[in-house]
Design a protein around this motif. Sequence first.
Motif, PDB file in Angstrom:
ATOM      1  N   ARG A  12       0.842  -1.199   0.000  1.00  0.00           N
ATOM      2  CA  ARG A  12       0.000   0.000   0.000  1.00  0.00           C
ATOM      3  C   ARG A  12       0.878   1.249   0.000  1.00  0.00           C
ATOM      4  O   ARG A  12       0.845   2.042   0.933  1.00  0.00           O
ATOM      5  N   PRO A  13       1.692   1.459  -1.011  1.00  0.00           N
ATOM      6  CA  PRO A  13       2.656   2.567  -0.969  1.00  0.00           C
ATOM      7  C   PRO A  13       2.023   3.955  -0.877  1.00  0.00           C
ATOM      8  O   PRO A  13       2.492   4.791  -0.101  1.00  0.00           O
ATOM      9  N   LEU A  14       0.963   4.220  -1.638  1.00  0.00           N
ATOM     10  CA  LEU A  14       0.375   5.563  -1.627  1.00  0.00           C
ATOM     11  C   LEU A  14      -0.327   5.871  -0.308  1.00  0.00           C
ATOM     12  O   LEU A  14      -0.066   6.926   0.296  1.00  0.00           O
ATOM     13  N   PRO A  15      -1.227   4.995   0.192  1.00  0.00           N
ATOM     14  CA  PRO A  15      -1.809   5.273   1.514  1.00  0.00           C
ATOM     15  C   PRO A  15      -0.753   5.376   2.604  1.00  0.00           C
ATOM     16  O   PRO A  15      -0.851   6.229   3.497  1.00  0.00           O
ATOM     17  N   LEU A  16       0.265   4.509   2.555  1.00  0.00           N
ATOM     18  CA  LEU A  16       1.325   4.546   3.558  1.00  0.00           C
ATOM     19  C   LEU A  16       2.028   5.896   3.554  1.00  0.00           C
ATOM     20  O   LEU A  16       2.299   6.470   4.617  1.00  0.00           O
ATOM     21  N   HIS A  17       2.317   6.402   2.383  1.00  0.00           N
ATOM     22  CA  HIS A  17       2.992   7.699   2.272  1.00  0.00           C
ATOM     23  C   HIS A  17       2.164   8.784   2.943  1.00  0.00           C
ATOM     24  O   HIS A  17       2.692   9.623   3.694  1.00  0.00           O
ATOM     25  N   ASP A  18       0.837   8.784   2.712  1.00  0.00           N
ATOM     26  CA  ASP A  18      -0.034   9.790   3.330  1.00  0.00           C
ATOM     27  C   ASP A  18      -0.031   9.651   4.849  1.00  0.00           C
ATOM     28  O   ASP A  18       0.005  10.649   5.577  1.00  0.00           O
ATOM     29  N   ALA A  19      -0.085   8.403   5.330  1.00  0.00           N
ATOM     30  CA  ALA A  19      -0.092   8.179   6.778  1.00  0.00           C
ATOM     31  C   ALA A  19       1.206   8.683   7.407  1.00  0.00           C
ATOM     32  O   ALA A  19       1.185   9.373   8.437  1.00  0.00           O
ATOM     33  N   VAL A  20       2.325   8.351   6.789  1.00  0.00           N
ATOM     34  CA  VAL A  20       3.628   8.750   7.327  1.00  0.00           C
ATOM     35  C   VAL A  20       3.759  10.271   7.348  1.00  0.00           C
ATOM     36  O   VAL A  20       4.194  10.874   8.347  1.00  0.00           O
ATOM     37  N   GLN A  21       3.383  10.912   6.250  1.00  0.00           N
ATOM     38  CA  GLN A  21       3.490  12.372   6.186  1.00  0.00           C
ATOM     39  C   GLN A  21       2.648  13.041   7.267  1.00  0.00           C
ATOM     40  O   GLN A  21       3.079  14.018   7.896  1.00  0.00           O
ATOM     41  N   SER A  22       1.439  12.512   7.509  1.00  0.00           N
ATOM     42  CA  SER A  22       0.571  13.121   8.514  1.00  0.00           C
ATOM     43  C   SER A  22       1.164  12.987   9.915  1.00  0.00           C
ATOM     44  O   SER A  22       1.046  13.902  10.736  1.00  0.00           O
ATOM     45  N   ILE A  23       1.815  11.866  10.195  1.00  0.00           N
ATOM     46  CA  ILE A  23       2.415  11.666  11.518  1.00  0.00           C
ATOM     47  C   ILE A  23       3.663  12.533  11.687  1.00  0.00           C
ATOM     48  O   ILE A  23       3.887  13.137  12.738  1.00  0.00           O
ATOM     49  N   LEU A  24       4.476  12.630  10.645  1.00  0.00           N
ATOM     50  CA  LEU A  24       5.679  13.465  10.723  1.00  0.00           C
ATOM     51  C   LEU A  24       5.332  14.945  10.889  1.00  0.00           C
ATOM     52  O   LEU A  24       6.155  15.725  11.388  1.00  0.00           O
ATOM     53  N   ARG A  25       4.123  15.337  10.496  1.00  0.00           N
ATOM     54  CA  ARG A  25       3.689  16.732  10.663  1.00  0.00           C
ATOM     55  C   ARG A  25       3.141  17.017  12.063  1.00  0.00           C
ATOM     56  O   ARG A  25       2.726  18.148  12.343  1.00  0.00           O
ATOM     57  N   ASN A  26       3.129  16.029  12.945  1.00  0.00           N
ATOM     58  CA  ASN A  26       2.572  16.250  14.274  1.00  0.00           C
ATOM     59  C   ASN A  26       3.364  17.292  15.061  1.00  0.00           C
ATOM     60  O   ASN A  26       4.586  17.402  14.917  1.00  0.00           O
ATOM     61  N   THR A  27       2.642  18.025  15.902  1.00  0.00           N
ATOM     62  CA  THR A  27       3.269  19.075  16.696  1.00  0.00           C
ATOM     63  C   THR A  27       4.127  18.500  17.816  1.00  0.00           C
ATOM     64  O   THR A  27       5.093  19.139  18.247  1.00  0.00           O
ATOM     65  N   TYR A  28       3.786  17.318  18.298  1.00  0.00           N
ATOM     66  CA  TYR A  28       4.578  16.663  19.338  1.00  0.00           C
ATOM     67  C   TYR A  28       5.837  16.091  18.692  1.00  0.00           C
ATOM     68  O   TYR A  28       5.765  15.364  17.697  1.00  0.00           O
ATOM     69  N   GLN A  29       6.987  16.392  19.263  1.00  0.00           N
ATOM     70  CA  GLN A  29       8.246  16.067  18.600  1.00  0.00           C
ATOM     71  C   GLN A  29       8.974  14.843  19.155  1.00  0.00           C
ATOM     72  O   GLN A  29       9.836  14.278  18.482  1.00  0.00           O
ATOM     73  N   SER A  30       8.651  14.421  20.368  1.00  0.00           N
ATOM     74  CA  SER A  30       9.391  13.314  20.980  1.00  0.00           C
ATOM     75  C   SER A  30       8.744  11.976  20.590  1.00  0.00           C
ATOM     76  O   SER A  30       7.994  11.379  21.364  1.00  0.00           O
ATOM     77  N   PHE A  31       9.022  11.556  19.367  1.00  0.00           N
ATOM     78  CA  PHE A  31       8.465  10.281  18.894  1.00  0.00           C
ATOM     79  C   PHE A  31       9.392   9.647  17.874  1.00  0.00           C
ATOM     80  O   PHE A  31      10.245  10.308  17.284  1.00  0.00           O
ATOM     81  N   GLU A  32       9.226   8.357  17.706  1.00  0.00           N
ATOM     82  CA  GLU A  32       9.849   7.629  16.607  1.00  0.00           C
ATOM     83  C   GLU A  32       8.731   6.916  15.848  1.00  0.00           C
ATOM     84  O   GLU A  32       7.748   6.478  16.438  1.00  0.00           O
ATOM     85  N   LEU A  33       8.882   6.823  14.542  1.00  0.00           N
ATOM     86  CA  LEU A  33       7.892   6.172  13.684  1.00  0.00           C
ATOM     87  C   LEU A  33       8.553   4.963  13.045  1.00  0.00           C
ATOM     88  O   LEU A  33       9.539   5.097  12.313  1.00  0.00           O
ATOM     89  N   ILE A  34       8.016   3.783  13.337  1.00  0.00           N
ATOM     90  CA  ILE A  34       8.597   2.531  12.849  1.00  0.00           C
ATOM     91  C   ILE A  34       7.655   1.903  11.833  1.00  0.00           C
ATOM     92  O   ILE A  34       6.515   1.544  12.159  1.00  0.00           O
ATOM     93  N   ILE A  35       8.115   1.774  10.604  1.00  0.00           N
ATOM     94  CA  ILE A  35       7.372   1.116   9.530  1.00  0.00           C
ATOM     95  C   ILE A  35       7.898  -0.303   9.401  1.00  0.00           C
ATOM     96  O   ILE A  35       9.107  -0.511   9.259  1.00  0.00           O
ATOM     97  N   VAL A  36       6.996  -1.282   9.450  1.00  0.00           N
ATOM     98  CA  VAL A  36       7.390  -2.680   9.257  1.00  0.00           C
ATOM     99  C   VAL A  36       6.699  -3.176   7.991  1.00  0.00           C
ATOM    100  O   VAL A  36       5.481  -3.341   7.960  1.00  0.00           O
ATOM    101  N   ASP A  37       7.481  -3.407   6.955  1.00  0.00           N
ATOM    102  CA  ASP A  37       6.969  -3.642   5.609  1.00  0.00           C
ATOM    103  C   ASP A  37       7.043  -5.123   5.235  1.00  0.00           C
ATOM    104  O   ASP A  37       8.111  -5.728   5.280  1.00  0.00           O
TER     105      ASP A  37
END
Length: 326
Positions: A12-37
């Motif tokens: 699901r490359p296109l939906p995944l890209h949208d999900a990732v971009q929305s999370i990276l735009r979050n105002t809270y900065q202390s996070f890590e985002l782990i994608i398991v493909d």
Amino acid sequence: MLISVIIPTKQRPLPLHDAVQSILRNTYQSFELIIVDQSLDDASATMLASCCLDPRLRYLRNRRPGVGAASSRNLGIAASNGEIVTMTDDDIEAPPNWLELIAAEFRADPELDFITGRLTAPPYDPATGYTPEFNAWTGMPRWRLPIHASGANFSMRRRLLDRIGGYDELCGPGSRLGAIDDTGLCWRVLRSGARYKICPHIEVIHTHGFRPHPAGQELLDRYQYGNGGAFGRLARQGDRFAGMWFLGREVKQIMRAILATIRGDRHALRHSQLRLRGFWNGFRLPPYEGFVSGRQLQQLRELALAAEIPLDSFSQPSRHQIVASQ
């Protein structure tokens, strides 16, 4: 407070890209985002190439054959570093304040171990298909929560996962029992006595969740079968209350389904049949095959750290099976 956000994905490359971009735009900065493909090609990795420059994002491959999303969730949990572990899906979009609201709930109550938020469907015509959603009703009866809550918006303290274990890998998308890997985890949260909270104000949007007919109906059928399978597994693992609660509820559901069938509803009785078939098939499976305990999650994490396994080979089958077989 570091939050680890985990997204399992497959093809699901296109939906995944949208999900990732929305999370990276979050105002809270202390996070890590782990994608398991689990994808069979490199389309998702290519789509995320620019995002991977962000140091908050980690991209892992799950190369185990014949497993589903629950396996990727467990691998993401084992690879994560956060005090808070947040699960979501690859077809959602998160508002900019999503992680800020999650952090606020856990900061406000040090005893709080688990929260489930809202999954919102964008506007659509129900006559043309179906988009899964969860309205996160705060007055929901305790034991109905695992049936309805959406694993696309689960957050929990790591100490809870250490205590109750991770996801049952025989449940969920791509597994032997099909859809629904969140029911069993949520049920074990309740049975553990952990403090939990339903948070309607914490939402993600199911932007890419729409399924046209008949795909929407097929998804609903898989949900029914998967829910039954999850309770069959719980009962076989020794939770008699889970089995009795499910079967007692199902007797009431069958009576209602019979009345609905008389009124012309063709689906109600079929759904009861699917749930009971799923329960039986879940009960027949070896009780602990595919279940990853809290200790096994810790061992997998320690093994990866000690061996300094590269991220792109972290989930090699042999690595996981060493831990799962202990």
